[in-house]
Design a protein around this motif. Structure first.
Motif, PDB file in Angstrom:
ATOM      1  N   ILE A   1     -11.540  14.138   2.045  1.00 25.46           N
ATOM      2  CA  ILE A   1     -11.880  12.206   2.653  1.00 25.46           C
ATOM      3  C   ILE A   1     -10.721  12.109   3.631  1.00 25.46           C
ATOM      4  CG2 ILE A   1     -11.702   9.750   2.591  1.00 25.46           C
ATOM      5  CD1 ILE A   1     -11.613  10.148  -0.405  1.00 25.46           C
ATOM      6  N   ARG A   2     -11.846  12.150   5.109  1.00 27.28           N
ATOM      7  CA  ARG A   2     -10.786  12.091   6.291  1.00 27.28           C
ATOM      8  C   ARG A   2     -10.879  10.719   6.635  1.00 27.28           C
ATOM      9  NH1 ARG A   2     -13.727  15.124   9.835  1.00 27.28           N
ATOM     10  NH2 ARG A   2     -14.117  13.790  10.961  1.00 27.28           N
ATOM     11  N   VAL A   3      -9.681   9.909   7.071  1.00 29.99           N
ATOM     12  CA  VAL A   3      -9.600   8.744   7.560  1.00 29.99           C
ATOM     13  C   VAL A   3      -9.053   9.278   8.918  1.00 29.99           C
ATOM     14  CG1 VAL A   3      -7.823   6.735   8.267  1.00 29.99           C
ATOM     15  CG2 VAL A   3      -8.448   8.005   5.727  1.00 29.99           C
ATOM     16  N   ASP A   4     -10.108   8.621  10.584  1.00 31.10           N
ATOM     17  CA  ASP A   4      -9.948   9.311  11.379  1.00 31.10           C
ATOM     18  C   ASP A   4      -9.945   7.585  12.363  1.00 31.10           C
ATOM     19  OD1 ASP A   4     -11.420  12.003  11.709  1.00 31.10           O
ATOM     20  OD2 ASP A   4     -13.196  10.632  11.839  1.00 31.10           O
ATOM     21  N   ASP A   5      -9.245   6.831  11.574  1.00 29.29           N
ATOM     22  CA  ASP A   5      -8.398   5.642  12.323  1.00 29.29           C
ATOM     23  C   ASP A   5      -9.105   4.708  11.252  1.00 29.29           C
ATOM     24  OD1 ASP A   5      -7.213   4.595  14.416  1.00 29.29           O
ATOM     25  OD2 ASP A   5      -9.000   3.648  15.100  1.00 29.29           O
ATOM     26  N   TYR A   6      -7.622   3.816  11.414  1.00 30.63           N
ATOM     27  CA  TYR A   6      -7.257   3.100  10.785  1.00 30.63           C
ATOM     28  C   TYR A   6      -6.438   1.387  10.884  1.00 30.63           C
ATOM     29  CZ  TYR A   6      -2.533   5.086  10.282  1.00 30.63           C
ATOM     30  OH  TYR A   6      -1.221   4.843  10.288  1.00 30.63           O
ATOM     31  N   ARG A   7      -6.370   0.049  10.625  1.00 27.99           N
ATOM     32  CA  ARG A   7      -5.515  -0.944  11.233  1.00 27.99           C
ATOM     33  C   ARG A   7      -4.886  -1.581   9.615  1.00 27.99           C
ATOM     34  NH1 ARG A   7     -10.087  -1.358  14.431  1.00 27.99           N
ATOM     35  NH2 ARG A   7     -10.735  -4.371  14.167  1.00 27.99           N
ATOM     36  N   GLY A   8      -4.163  -1.851   9.692  1.00 30.47           N
ATOM     37  CA  GLY A   8      -4.217  -3.270   8.438  1.00 30.47           C
ATOM     38  C   GLY A   8      -2.767  -2.964   7.306  1.00 30.47           C
ATOM     39  N   ASP A   9      -3.008  -3.410   6.222  1.00 34.71           N
ATOM     40  CA  ASP A   9      -2.147  -2.646   5.341  1.00 34.71           C
ATOM     41  C   ASP A   9      -2.096  -1.052   4.665  1.00 34.71           C
ATOM     42  OD1 ASP A   9      -0.630  -2.770   2.941  1.00 34.71           O
ATOM     43  OD2 ASP A   9      -1.396  -4.564   1.964  1.00 34.71           O
ATOM     44  N   MET A  10      -0.642  -0.619   5.210  1.00 35.06           N
ATOM     45  CA  MET A  10      -1.271   1.341   4.076  1.00 35.06           C
ATOM     46  C   MET A  10      -1.149   0.913   3.140  1.00 35.06           C
ATOM     47  SD  MET A  10      -1.995   3.867   4.180  1.00 35.06           S
ATOM     48  CE  MET A  10      -1.865   4.372   7.315  1.00 35.06           C
ATOM     49  N   SER A  11      -1.129   0.289   2.219  1.00 38.24           N
ATOM     50  CA  SER A  11      -0.556   0.314   0.684  1.00 38.24           C
ATOM     51  C   SER A  11      -2.484   0.157  -0.119  1.00 38.24           C
ATOM     52  CB  SER A  11       0.238  -0.829   0.120  1.00 38.24           C
ATOM     53  OG  SER A  11       1.646   0.395   0.457  1.00 38.24           O
ATOM     54  N   ALA A  12      -3.577  -1.212   0.700  1.00 41.49           N
ATOM     55  CA  ALA A  12      -3.783  -1.235   0.419  1.00 41.49           C
ATOM     56  C   ALA A  12      -5.043   0.069   1.009  1.00 41.49           C
ATOM     57  CB  ALA A  12      -4.206  -2.407   1.354  1.00 41.49           C
ATOM     58  N   ILE A  13      -4.765   0.330   1.856  1.00 45.95           N
ATOM     59  CA  ILE A  13      -5.981   1.505   2.546  1.00 45.95           C
ATOM     60  C   ILE A  13      -5.680   2.894   2.014  1.00 45.95           C
ATOM     61  CG2 ILE A  13      -5.709   3.047   4.086  1.00 45.95           C
ATOM     62  CD1 ILE A  13      -5.204   1.151   6.151  1.00 45.95           C
ATOM     63  N   ILE A  14      -4.896   3.466   0.725  1.00 45.90           N
ATOM     64  CA  ILE A  14      -4.237   4.427   0.101  1.00 45.90           C
ATOM     65  C   ILE A  14      -4.631   3.469  -1.001  1.00 45.90           C
ATOM     66  CG2 ILE A  14      -2.913   5.359  -1.501  1.00 45.90           C
ATOM     67  CD1 ILE A  14      -0.570   5.568   0.944  1.00 45.90           C
ATOM     68  N   ASN A  15      -4.856   2.606  -1.391  1.00 41.33           N
ATOM     69  CA  ASN A  15      -5.340   1.894  -3.321  1.00 41.33           C
ATOM     70  C   ASN A  15      -7.097   1.774  -3.226  1.00 41.33           C
ATOM     71  OD1 ASN A  15      -3.240   1.720  -4.216  1.00 41.33           O
ATOM     72  ND2 ASN A  15      -3.352  -1.028  -3.816  1.00 41.33           N
ATOM     73  N   LYS A  16      -7.939   2.053  -1.703  1.00 37.76           N
ATOM     74  CA  LYS A  16      -9.052   2.640  -1.376  1.00 37.76           C
ATOM     75  C   LYS A  16      -9.055   3.631  -1.636  1.00 37.76           C
ATOM     76  CE  LYS A  16     -13.481   0.841  -1.100  1.00 37.76           C
ATOM     77  NZ  LYS A  16     -14.309   0.353  -1.243  1.00 37.76           N
ATOM     78  N   LEU A  17      -8.698   4.628  -0.903  1.00 44.15           N
ATOM     79  CA  LEU A  17      -8.860   5.886  -0.479  1.00 44.15           C
ATOM     80  C   LEU A  17      -8.896   6.569  -2.478  1.00 44.15           C
ATOM     81  CD1 LEU A  17      -6.864   7.429   2.402  1.00 44.15           C
ATOM     82  CD2 LEU A  17      -9.260   6.289   2.650  1.00 44.15           C
ATOM     83  N   THR A  18      -8.119   6.099  -2.759  1.00 48.95           N
ATOM     84  CA  THR A  18      -7.920   6.684  -4.646  1.00 48.95           C
ATOM     85  C   THR A  18      -9.290   6.003  -4.713  1.00 48.95           C
ATOM     86  OG1 THR A  18      -5.476   6.238  -4.563  1.00 48.95           O
ATOM     87  CG2 THR A  18      -6.939   6.029  -6.301  1.00 48.95           C
ATOM     88  N   GLU A  19      -9.383   4.860  -4.953  1.00 54.91           N
ATOM     89  CA  GLU A  19     -11.251   4.233  -5.509  1.00 54.91           C
ATOM     90  C   GLU A  19     -12.190   5.751  -5.035  1.00 54.91           C
ATOM     91  OE1 GLU A  19     -14.338   0.753  -4.741  1.00 54.91           O
ATOM     92  OE2 GLU A  19     -11.881   0.040  -4.862  1.00 54.91           O
ATOM     93  N   ILE A  20     -12.226   5.719  -3.834  1.00 58.66           N
ATOM     94  CA  ILE A  20     -13.188   6.680  -2.937  1.00 58.66           C
ATOM     95  C   ILE A  20     -12.942   8.220  -4.013  1.00 58.66           C
ATOM     96  CG2 ILE A  20     -14.607   7.653  -1.494  1.00 58.66           C
ATOM     97  CD1 ILE A  20     -13.313   5.429   0.384  1.00 58.66           C
TER      98      ILE A  20
END
Length: 286
Positions: free
Chosen positions: A27-46
């Motif tokens: 999985i590659r995250v090319d761009d993001y904004r917002g809550d990094m902890s929530a982003i990491i949780n979403k990536l773990t779900e994927i």
């Protein structure tokens, strides 16, 4: 299931531009904004719902400590990627074999020897029957033929002319050398217009034409094109085991900025990839 899926995931807590690359099991995250902890949780779900071995985040320095605390490793950087601010490649592995590289010390030695090379060198002028030009959609079939001849396996579907046409429509610039009405060498610049940077990539030359130094000329031509468009952050990601390609980047003024472990499939196996960066705003382009 498609091998590569690009998605924009949006909630009240984040926006993520994510690439699910099932071919390279990452999985590659090319761009993001917002809550990094929530982003990491979403990536773990994927990750939990797919056969993923590695997660890569193109991160900003503000999120450095949060990513370290969540088990991510900083493997490489790109200077001035985000409109002048640095990018940090943070990675996390979910399989021991994906984390291990048997060639790591050999690749360290290659970088060490490459960086000892003098940057004083003469660009060869190819013979007159080699014609340098910008590629168009009409060249997509010829480019696909070239890439098919060089790369049996490649991280993106460059064997497909329609894919090449799509990248051109999306802003990727291709230059190539034509010899006897056949494309024998080519390289591209994948332009990110949002952040004004470009990756120099898809470098290929047929074996019988490599003695003329075509690739260095192509890369310089791409650099000039980028600088003319106000894009000064140029970078390239080269196979760590390729002395020639790493040496070419070093001699062209690129600076080594780290290594991405078992990043993608090239030829017949997962390859470690070296990251090289150049600031075109401080370079005299011929």
């Amino acid at each position: 299931m498609a091998e590569i899926i690009q998605e924009k995931l949006c909630t009240n807590h984040y926006v993520i531009d994510v690439v699910k690359d099932f071919y390279n099991k990452r999985i590659r995250v090319d761009d993001y904004r917002g809550d990094m902890s929530a982003i990491i949780n979403k990536l773990t779900e994927i990750y939990d719902n797919n056969e993923i071995e590695k997660v890569i985040i193109k991160a900003r320095k503000e999120d450095f400590n949060t990513l370290i605390q969540n088990g991510f490793l900083c493997e490489a950087t790109i200077n001035r990627y985000f409109l002048g601010s640095d990018l940090f490649f943070f990675c996390k592995y979910y399989q021991t074999e994906r984390r291990r590289s048997d060639d790591w010390l050999k690749e360290d030695e290659i970088v060490e020897n490459v960086c000892k090379l003098s940057k004083e060198f003469q660009i060869n002028i190819p013979p007159a029957d080699y014609r340098l030009r910008r590629m168009t959609e009409n060249d997509a079939k010829g480019l696909a033929t070239l890439y098919r001849a060089i790369f049996e396996v490649y991280p993106t579907p460059l064997h497909d002319p329609e894919y090449i046409k799509k990248t051109m429509k999306d802003g990727t610039i291709y230059f190539g050398y034509v010899y006897a009405d056949k494309i024998v060498s080519a390289a591209s610049a994948e332009v990110n217009n949002d952040y004004k940077n470009a990756e120099l990539t898809d470098c290929a030359t047929l074996v019988e034409h490599r003695k003329h130094g075509l690739m260095k000329v192509l890369l310089q031509r791409l650099e000039k094109e980028l600088a003319n468009e106000g894009i000064f952050c140029a970078y390239s990601i080269a196979r760590s085991l390729s002395f020639g390609m790493n040496a070419a980047l070093h001699q062209l003024g690129y600076v080594y900025r780290g290594r991405l472990g078992k990043n993608c499939y090239i030829f017949n196996k997962l390859e470690d990839m070296n990251v090289w960066v150049k600031d075109l705003s401080t370079t005299i382009l011929k």
